[in-house]
Design a protein around this motif. Structure first.
Motif, short mmCIF file in Angstrom:
data_model
loop_
_atom_site.label_atom_id
_atom_site.label_comp_id
_atom_site.label_asym_id
_atom_site.label_seq_id
_atom_site.Cartn_x
_atom_site.Cartn_y
_atom_site.Cartn_z
N ALA A 194 6.40 -2.16 23.11
CA ALA A 194 6.29 -3.45 22.41
C ALA A 194 6.64 -3.29 20.93
N GLU A 195 6.20 -2.18 20.34
CA GLU A 195 6.53 -1.93 18.94
C GLU A 195 8.04 -1.76 18.77
N TYR A 196 8.64 -1.06 19.71
CA TYR A 196 10.09 -0.87 19.65
C TYR A 196 10.81 -2.22 19.74
N PHE A 197 10.36 -3.05 20.69
CA PHE A 197 11.02 -4.35 20.85
C PHE A 197 10.80 -5.25 19.63
N ASP A 198 9.60 -5.18 19.04
CA ASP A 198 9.34 -5.96 17.83
C ASP A 198 10.25 -5.53 16.69
N THR A 199 10.42 -4.20 16.57
CA THR A 199 11.31 -3.70 15.50
C THR A 199 12.75 -4.15 15.73
N ILE A 200 13.19 -4.04 17.00
CA ILE A 200 14.56 -4.48 17.32
C ILE A 200 14.72 -5.97 17.02
N ALA A 201 13.72 -6.77 17.38
CA ALA A 201 13.79 -8.21 17.10
C ALA A 201 13.83 -8.48 15.61
N ILE B 165 27.58 -5.91 2.31
CA ILE B 165 27.47 -6.35 3.71
C ILE B 165 27.44 -5.14 4.64
N SER B 166 28.31 -4.18 4.35
CA SER B 166 28.34 -2.97 5.19
C SER B 166 26.99 -2.27 5.17
N HIS B 167 26.40 -2.19 3.95
CA HIS B 167 25.10 -1.51 3.83
C HIS B 167 24.01 -2.30 4.55
N ASP B 168 24.02 -3.65 4.28
CA ASP B 168 22.95 -4.46 4.87
C ASP B 168 23.07 -4.56 6.39
N LEU B 169 24.28 -4.45 6.91
CA LEU B 169 24.45 -4.47 8.37
C LEU B 169 24.20 -3.08 8.98
N ARG B 170 24.63 -2.05 8.25
CA ARG B 170 24.51 -0.70 8.80
C ARG B 170 23.04 -0.31 9.02
N THR B 171 22.20 -0.67 8.06
CA THR B 171 20.79 -0.26 8.17
C THR B 171 20.10 -0.85 9.39
N PRO B 172 20.11 -2.16 9.62
CA PRO B 172 19.45 -2.67 10.84
C PRO B 172 20.15 -2.25 12.12
N ILE B 173 21.48 -2.18 12.07
CA ILE B 173 22.21 -1.77 13.29
C ILE B 173 21.84 -0.34 13.66
N THR B 174 21.75 0.54 12.64
CA THR B 174 21.35 1.94 12.91
C THR B 174 19.95 1.99 13.51
N SER B 175 19.06 1.15 12.94
CA SER B 175 17.69 1.12 13.48
C SER B 175 17.68 0.62 14.92
N ILE B 176 18.44 -0.45 15.17
CA ILE B 176 18.49 -0.99 16.53
C ILE B 176 19.03 0.04 17.50
N ARG B 177 20.12 0.72 17.07
CA ARG B 177 20.69 1.72 17.96
C ARG B 177 19.68 2.83 18.25
N GLY B 178 18.96 3.23 17.20
CA GLY B 178 17.98 4.31 17.41
C GLY B 178 16.86 3.90 18.35
N TYR B 179 16.34 2.68 18.16
CA TYR B 179 15.24 2.24 19.03
C TYR B 179 15.74 1.99 20.45
N VAL B 180 16.95 1.45 20.60
CA VAL B 180 17.50 1.27 21.95
C VAL B 180 17.68 2.62 22.64
N GLN B 181 18.23 3.59 21.86
CA GLN B 181 18.41 4.91 22.44
C GLN B 181 17.08 5.53 22.82
N GLY B 182 16.05 5.26 21.99
CA GLY B 182 14.72 5.77 22.31
C GLY B 182 14.18 5.16 23.59
N LEU B 183 14.42 3.87 23.76
CA LEU B 183 14.00 3.22 25.01
C LEU B 183 14.75 3.79 26.20
N LYS B 184 16.05 4.03 26.03
CA LYS B 184 16.84 4.59 27.12
C LYS B 184 16.39 6.00 27.46
#
Length: 492
Positions: free
Chosen positions: A287-294, A257-276
């Motif tokens: 749009a690509e960033y938002f699609d990946t986050i979704a 669970i930690s692994h499966d949650l860490r991977t998407p959460i890390t990606s979301i954090r990275g894309y959000v930080q990129g947007l910021k």
């Protein structure tokens, strides 16, 4: 042997054996071989002896028919005493109706210590008594009447009987104690042995040692208890082993669970930080960033939903709403609903019936989830070829068999037994870009088992994987499977 049976045998033996043993000892051994107990003759023996003595007395007096006056001599008394050797008898000689001479002795002679004890320690001494068993009269030449009597000493006889009675009761009580001790040992030793075995096993169970089997080969009343204890031990051992397995699975589950949650959460954090930070400057990149986050959010949502289902099943058990389901119509509905997802990746589902008009008792909602998870799993693990899923429905004596085959990447043969484990994924490194969490097939297994069925996996001869589901059927029409060309129907 059962304890009740042993007690019945012991009760019989404790009554019979002491009586037989006491009779043999008093009549045979003590009354004949050991002379200090010569008073232990029974009444039967004594009166037989009196009869013999009476005959001997008559034969002895035959010698004095011609000279009856010799009876009055001292020599007659001596000879008579030697002929009639009995402690119970004495002789009286009467001359003219008057007692002339007697062998009676006022002193009561005791032939054993027991006789002496019985006589002196009883509250009342035995009264003197006697009776005649033989009387013979003679006439002398001078016409004088001489009468010779053989008399039983009643006092002596009563004392002997009381002695015999006392010794008999004493021996009977003693032998009872001996036999009872032996019989109690015969009964109690197996019980002690059984209790030792049971106590040893229960103590080991109490210490947590569940590896020591209870080897119980006693056919007694404790056998059902021993079987229950052994069954309890095996059950506790299985429970402990299952608990250990669950602990391992729990640790693996937390790690997965930690692994499966860490991977998407890390990606979301990275894309959000990129947007910021303004990395995505144009609308297309944003749009690509938002699609990946979704997409990553969907992965987290899917994982949480599956975990919620598993938690619900584990805590409350699986509650099924059984209904009579026409399998043909149900699978047609499944294909219509799921074929959209398959078609979206350029694939196709083929549904083939080898039987007609078969129904099953099932929960349609739960069963739909099984096929949805299987189809989604086939989509996730598809190969470069166009995805093709074949659902084949057949029937045999064991029930309904549904095979779902795909032409995907398959899995190693050594991992076939593991794919139904929670959080198992064939890509151990988890580096493949597959949106899977390893829970879907475990949920399928739980649902099929709750329906009383079975599910298994096998690799196809060429490519892909086949999942086989077996369910119990309710026949409507065919009583046994009939496979004919005209009965095969395929839906695409």
């Amino acid at each position: 042997m059962k304890i009740r049976t042993k007690f019945i045998i012991a009760l019989i033996l404790v009554i019979i054996l002491p009586a037989i043993g006491t009779t043999l000892l008093t009549k045979t051994v003590f009354s004949q071989d050991i002379k200090i107990f010569n008073a232990l003759d029974t009444y039967y023996d004594i009166f037989n002896h009196f009869s013999d003595s009476s005959i001997q007395f008559e034969q002895f007096l035959e010698d004095y028919k011609d000279s009856p006056e010799s009876i009055l001599s001292d020599d007659f008394i001596e000879r008579a005493e030697s002929q009639i050797d009995s402690r119970y008898l004495y002789i009286e000689i009467y001359q003219g109706g008057t007692l002339y001479q007697s062998t009676y002795d006022e002193t009561l002679a005791f032939h054993s210590i027991v006789e002496n004890w019985i006589y002196h320690y009883r509250p009342d001494h035995y009264p003197k008594s006697s009776y005649t068993i033989e009387s013979t009269s003679f006439r002398t030449p001078n016409d004088q009447l001489i009468e010779v009597k053989l008399i039983v000493n009643g006092q002596r006889l009563r004392l002997s009987y009381q002695t015999f009675e006392g010794i008999f009761l004493f021996l009977y009580a003693g032998l009872n104690i001996v036999f009872l001790s032996i019989l109690l040992s015969w009964i109690s030793n197996p019980i002690k042995r059984s209790l030792r075995k049971l106590t040893l096993t229960t103590n080991e169970i109490g210490k947590g040692n569940l590896d020591l089997p209870l080897e119980y080969n006693e056919n007694d009343d404790f056998e059902p208890l021993a079987k229950s204890i052994e069954k309890m031990r095996q059950s506790l051992k299985n429970s402990l082993e299952q608990q250990q397995i669950l602990e391992i699975e729990k640790k693996e589950m937390i790690a997965n669970i930690s692994h499966d949650l860490r991977t998407p959460i890390t990606s979301i954090r990275g894309y959000v930080q990129g947007l910021k930070d303004g990395v995505a400057r144009d609308e297309k990149t944003k749009a690509e960033y938002f699609d990946t986050i979704a997409s990553k959010t969907y992965m987290i949502e899917s994982l949480v939903n599956d975990l919620s289902v598993i938690s619900k099943y584990d805590q409350n058990g699986m509650h099924l709403n059984f209904q009579t389901v026409n399998l043909r119509y149900f699978l047609l509905d499944c294909v219509d609903e799921l074929n959209k997802d398959v078609a979206a990746v350029g694939g196709n589902i083929i549904l083939t019936f080898i039987i007609k008009d078969v129904t099953v008792m099932a929960d349609p909602e739960k069963l739909m989830r099984v096929f949805r998870n299987i189809i989604e799993n086939a989509i996730k693990y598809r190969s470069d070829k166009a995805l093709e899923i074949i659902i084949l429905v057949n029937q045999d004596d064991d029930g309904i068999l549904i095979n779902v085959s795909d032409n995907g990447i398959g899995i190693p043969a050594s991992d076939l037994e593991k794919i139904f484990n929670r959080f198992y994924r064939s890509d151990k490194s988890r580096n493949l870009n597959i949106k899977g969490n390893g829970i879907g097939l475990s949920i399928c297994k739980d649902i099929i088992l709750a329906h009383g069925g079975k599910i298994s996996a096998s690799n196809n001869s060429e490519d892909g994987l086949t999942l086989s589901i077996r369910l119990n059927s309710r026949h409507q029409g065919l009583s046994k499977p009939q496979v004919k060309d005209e009965e095969m129907e395929t839906h695409k």
